[in-house]
Design a protein around this motif. Structure first.
Motif, PDB file in Angstrom:
ATOM      1  N   UNK A  10      -5.444  56.399  40.602  1.00  0.00           N
ATOM      2  CA  UNK A  10      -5.867  57.783  40.796  1.00  0.00           C
ATOM      3  C   UNK A  10      -5.212  58.373  42.045  1.00  0.00           C
ATOM      4  N   UNK A  11      -5.184  57.589  43.111  1.00  0.00           N
ATOM      5  CA  UNK A  11      -4.580  58.053  44.357  1.00  0.00           C
ATOM      6  C   UNK A  11      -3.102  58.353  44.164  1.00  0.00           C
ATOM      7  N   UNK A  12      -2.413  57.487  43.433  1.00  0.00           N
ATOM      8  CA  UNK A  12      -0.995  57.702  43.191  1.00  0.00           C
ATOM      9  C   UNK A  12      -0.788  58.941  42.329  1.00  0.00           C
ATOM     10  N   UNK A  13      -1.610  59.112  41.302  1.00  0.00           N
ATOM     11  CA  UNK A  13      -1.494  60.274  40.417  1.00  0.00           C
ATOM     12  C   UNK A  13      -1.731  61.583  41.175  1.00  0.00           C
ATOM     13  N   UNK A  14      -2.573  61.512  42.200  1.00  0.00           N
ATOM     14  CA  UNK A  14      -2.894  62.712  42.976  1.00  0.00           C
ATOM     15  C   UNK A  14      -2.084  62.811  44.266  1.00  0.00           C
ATOM     16  N   UNK A  15      -1.069  61.950  44.385  1.00  0.00           N
ATOM     17  CA  UNK A  15      -0.174  61.948  45.548  1.00  0.00           C
ATOM     18  C   UNK A  15      -0.924  61.761  46.864  1.00  0.00           C
ATOM     19  N   UNK A  16      -1.922  60.867  46.838  1.00  0.00           N
ATOM     20  CA  UNK A  16      -2.680  60.560  48.055  1.00  0.00           C
ATOM     21  C   UNK A  16      -2.022  59.452  48.858  1.00  0.00           C
ATOM     22  N   UNK A  62       2.179  47.453  51.342  1.00  0.00           N
ATOM     23  CA  UNK A  62       2.999  48.476  50.689  1.00  0.00           C
ATOM     24  C   UNK A  62       3.285  49.691  51.565  1.00  0.00           C
ATOM     25  N   UNK A  63       2.383  50.018  52.467  1.00  0.00           N
ATOM     26  CA  UNK A  63       2.593  51.187  53.309  1.00  0.00           C
ATOM     27  C   UNK A  63       2.884  52.434  52.496  1.00  0.00           C
ATOM     28  N   UNK A  64       4.043  53.053  52.740  1.00  0.00           N
ATOM     29  CA  UNK A  64       4.412  54.289  52.060  1.00  0.00           C
ATOM     30  C   UNK A  64       5.160  54.078  50.748  1.00  0.00           C
ATOM     31  N   UNK A  65       5.351  52.832  50.347  1.00  0.00           N
ATOM     32  CA  UNK A  65       6.093  52.533  49.131  1.00  0.00           C
ATOM     33  C   UNK A  65       5.169  52.709  47.917  1.00  0.00           C
ATOM     34  N   UNK A  66       5.214  53.875  47.291  1.00  0.00           N
ATOM     35  CA  UNK A  66       4.290  54.165  46.199  1.00  0.00           C
ATOM     36  C   UNK A  66       4.514  53.282  44.980  1.00  0.00           C
ATOM     37  N   UNK A  67       5.743  52.835  44.744  1.00  0.00           N
ATOM     38  CA  UNK A  67       5.970  51.957  43.587  1.00  0.00           C
ATOM     39  C   UNK A  67       5.333  50.582  43.812  1.00  0.00           C
ATOM     40  N   UNK A  68       5.171  50.180  45.071  1.00  0.00           N
ATOM     41  CA  UNK A  68       4.508  48.918  45.400  1.00  0.00           C
ATOM     42  C   UNK A  68       3.032  48.986  45.018  1.00  0.00           C
ATOM     43  N   UNK A  69       2.413  50.122  45.255  1.00  0.00           N
ATOM     44  CA  UNK A  69       1.009  50.274  44.926  1.00  0.00           C
ATOM     45  C   UNK A  69       0.787  50.063  43.455  1.00  0.00           C
TER      46      UNK A  69
END
Length: 69
Positions: A10-16, A62-69
């Motif tokens: 959800x966070x990734x989908x909402x760019x959180x 992962x930090x800022x690496x969204x693909x890692x999340x």
């Protein structure tokens, strides 16, 4: 935990994730974004004792690496 996965999706989908936005009014951190845009997932996460530690581990790894999340 499944709750952590649901929050992360959800966070990734909402760019959180990976973005800390500063505006003239306030700074929005990922947790504030998640609480506002993913309230159902966040509520479930808070009830699961494994969820928040899992999210913290992902954040460290992962930090800022969204693909890692």
């Amino acid at each position: 935990s499944q709750a952590a996965i649901d929050v992360a999706k959800c966070a990734q989908a909402n760019k959180c994730l990976g973005e800390v936005k500063s505006t003239a009014i306030a700074t929005v951190d990922p947790q504030q974004c998640i609480e506002q845009k993913c309230p159902t997932q966040w509520a479930a996460c808070q009830k699961d004792p494994k969820c928040i530690p899992a999210l913290q581990d992902c954040d460290k790894k992962c930090g800022n690496n969204t693909s890692c999340w």
